[in-house]
Design a protein around this motif. Structure first.
Motif, PDB file in Angstrom:
ATOM      1  N   PHE A  38       4.045  -5.457   2.364  1.00 15.89           N
ATOM      2  CA  PHE A  38       3.296  -5.179   3.588  1.00 15.89           C
ATOM      3  C   PHE A  38       3.680  -3.842   4.212  1.00 15.89           C
ATOM      4  N   TYR A  39       4.527  -3.057   3.506  1.00 21.58           N
ATOM      5  CA  TYR A  39       4.936  -1.782   4.085  1.00 21.58           C
ATOM      6  C   TYR A  39       3.789  -0.786   4.172  1.00 21.58           C
ATOM      7  N   HIS A  40       2.724  -1.019   3.401  1.00 16.65           N
ATOM      8  CA  HIS A  40       1.574  -0.117   3.487  1.00 16.65           C
ATOM      9  C   HIS A  40       0.588  -0.558   4.565  1.00 16.65           C
ATOM     10  N   GLN A  42      -6.860  -5.575   5.100  1.00 17.62           N
ATOM     11  CA  GLN A  42      -7.891  -6.335   4.399  1.00 17.62           C
ATOM     12  C   GLN A  42      -7.268  -7.048   3.205  1.00 17.62           C
ATOM     13  N   MET A  43      -7.863  -8.175   2.849  1.00 17.92           N
ATOM     14  CA  MET A  43      -7.359  -8.920   1.704  1.00 17.92           C
ATOM     15  C   MET A  43      -7.382  -8.070   0.437  1.00 17.92           C
ATOM     16  N   SER A  44      -8.390  -7.217   0.303  1.00 18.79           N
ATOM     17  CA  SER A  44      -8.501  -6.392  -0.902  1.00 18.79           C
ATOM     18  C   SER A  44      -7.286  -5.490  -1.084  1.00 18.79           C
ATOM     19  N   GLU A  45      -6.652  -5.084   0.007  1.00 20.60           N
ATOM     20  CA  GLU A  45      -5.466  -4.240  -0.097  1.00 20.60           C
ATOM     21  C   GLU A  45      -4.284  -5.019  -0.654  1.00 20.60           C
ATOM     22  N   LEU A  46      -4.197  -6.311  -0.343  1.00 19.80           N
ATOM     23  CA  LEU A  46      -3.134  -7.152  -0.897  1.00 19.80           C
ATOM     24  C   LEU A  46      -3.357  -7.373  -2.397  1.00 19.80           C
ATOM     25  N   VAL A  47      -4.611  -7.589  -2.778  1.00 22.27           N
ATOM     26  CA  VAL A  47      -4.944  -7.737  -4.193  1.00 22.27           C
ATOM     27  C   VAL A  47      -4.628  -6.447  -4.938  1.00 22.27           C
ATOM     28  N   GLN A  51      -4.235   4.784  -7.958  1.00 21.81           N
ATOM     29  CA  GLN A  51      -4.080   5.129  -6.544  1.00 21.81           C
ATOM     30  C   GLN A  51      -4.399   3.909  -5.682  1.00 21.81           C
ATOM     31  N   LEU A  52      -3.955   2.753  -6.106  1.00 21.44           N
ATOM     32  CA  LEU A  52      -4.333   1.531  -5.421  1.00 21.44           C
ATOM     33  C   LEU A  52      -3.537   1.244  -4.159  1.00 21.44           C
ATOM     34  N   PHE A  53      -2.368   1.847  -4.037  1.00 21.83           N
ATOM     35  CA  PHE A  53      -1.597   1.677  -2.808  1.00 21.83           C
ATOM     36  C   PHE A  53      -0.685   2.878  -2.643  1.00 21.83           C
ATOM     37  N   PRO A  54      -0.328   3.205  -1.408  1.00 22.88           N
ATOM     38  CA  PRO A  54       0.591   4.337  -1.193  1.00 22.88           C
ATOM     39  C   PRO A  54       2.008   3.959  -1.601  1.00 22.88           C
ATOM     40  N   ARG A  55       2.715   4.901  -2.192  1.00 23.81           N
ATOM     41  CA  ARG A  55       4.114   4.664  -2.567  1.00 23.81           C
ATOM     42  C   ARG A  55       4.997   4.654  -1.331  1.00 23.81           C
ATOM     43  N   TRP A  56       6.146   4.010  -1.458  1.00 26.39           N
ATOM     44  CA  TRP A  56       7.089   3.988  -0.342  1.00 26.39           C
ATOM     45  C   TRP A  56       7.427   5.412   0.060  1.00 26.39           C
ATOM     46  N   GLY A  57       7.327   5.686   1.347  1.00 25.44           N
ATOM     47  CA  GLY A  57       7.592   7.038   1.845  1.00 25.44           C
ATOM     48  C   GLY A  57       6.337   7.844   2.052  1.00 25.44           C
ATOM     49  N   GLN A  58       5.215   7.409   1.456  1.00 26.09           N
ATOM     50  CA  GLN A  58       3.948   8.064   1.695  1.00 26.09           C
ATOM     51  C   GLN A  58       3.306   7.466   2.939  1.00 26.09           C
TER      52      GLN A  58
END
Length: 200
Positions: free
Chosen positions: A164-166, A170-175, A191-198
């Motif tokens: 949940f750090y990003h 929306q549910m789609s972001e968890l998927v 590019q499905l989620f930002p990396r830690w620190g981004q």
């Protein structure tokens, strides 16, 4: 071009498998999509996709859904003559998402009663990547012991535990987070989620 098998079994969370197939196809992989009988039923219940029929009609429905042709293949769950069932034509990787605890137990016991179990067995014996995305909670001792046995045999266990750090809204972001973790394991850029620190 990577050859990836994606299998959807009867655990809740069929959206993980569907979304993974989308991303693999987008990245240029050749995908074989397998469904257990209960996986097809759960897929229909959770997503409304009314795929039905024998292997060939099912394959056409899948190709239409994903907007591809020969890049996507499908074989019936009992088709142990499918190319992916043989070590001589083993895929580069096998991903079972979601992976039911029944499937986990049978693979851990070396049982290959259907094509999904056989393909997983082939991946282990041929030292190919086997990724399992179990979707069950809570886990009992038998579940944990079976998962440990598979991890020791070479499988990678990627439980459906989104972060949940990003700051998902929306549910789609968890998927997408979980699908992105599977793609990371397969060393496929996304590019499905930002990396830690981004910035989220």
């Amino acid at each position: 071009m990577k050859q990836i098998v994606v299998a959807i079994t009867g655990a809740s969370g069929s959206i993980y498998g569907l979304r993974l197939v989308e991303e693999l196809l987008r990245s240029g992989c050749r995908v074989t999509l397998l469904l257990s009988k209960s996986g097809l039923e759960v897929l229909r219940y959770e997503t409304g996709l009314a795929w039905q029929g024998e292997a060939e009609p099912l394959q056409q429905q899948m190709r239409q859904h994903f907007g591809v042709d020969e890049q996507l293949r499908h074989f019936a769950a009992d088709d142990l003559f499918a190319p992916v069932a043989s070590g001589s034509s083993a895929p580069d990787a096998v991903v079972i998402a979601p992976c039911s605890m029944g499937t986990v137990g049978r693979i851990a016991a070396g049982i290959s009663d259907n094509l999904i179990e056989r393909v997983a067995d082939v991946a282990l014996k041929e030292r190919r990547e086997l990724l399992l995305l179990p979707r069950e909670t809570p886990l009992n001792q038998i579940h944990l012991e079976n998962l440990l046995r598979l991890a020791r045999a070479g499988a990678q266990i990627v439980p459906a535990m989104p972060a949940f750090y990003h700051r998902p809204t929306q549910m789609s972001e968890l998927v997408d987070f979980m699908v992105g973790k599977l793609l990371d394991c397969l060393r496929i850029e996304h590019q499905l989620f930002p990396r830690w620190g981004q910035e989220p």
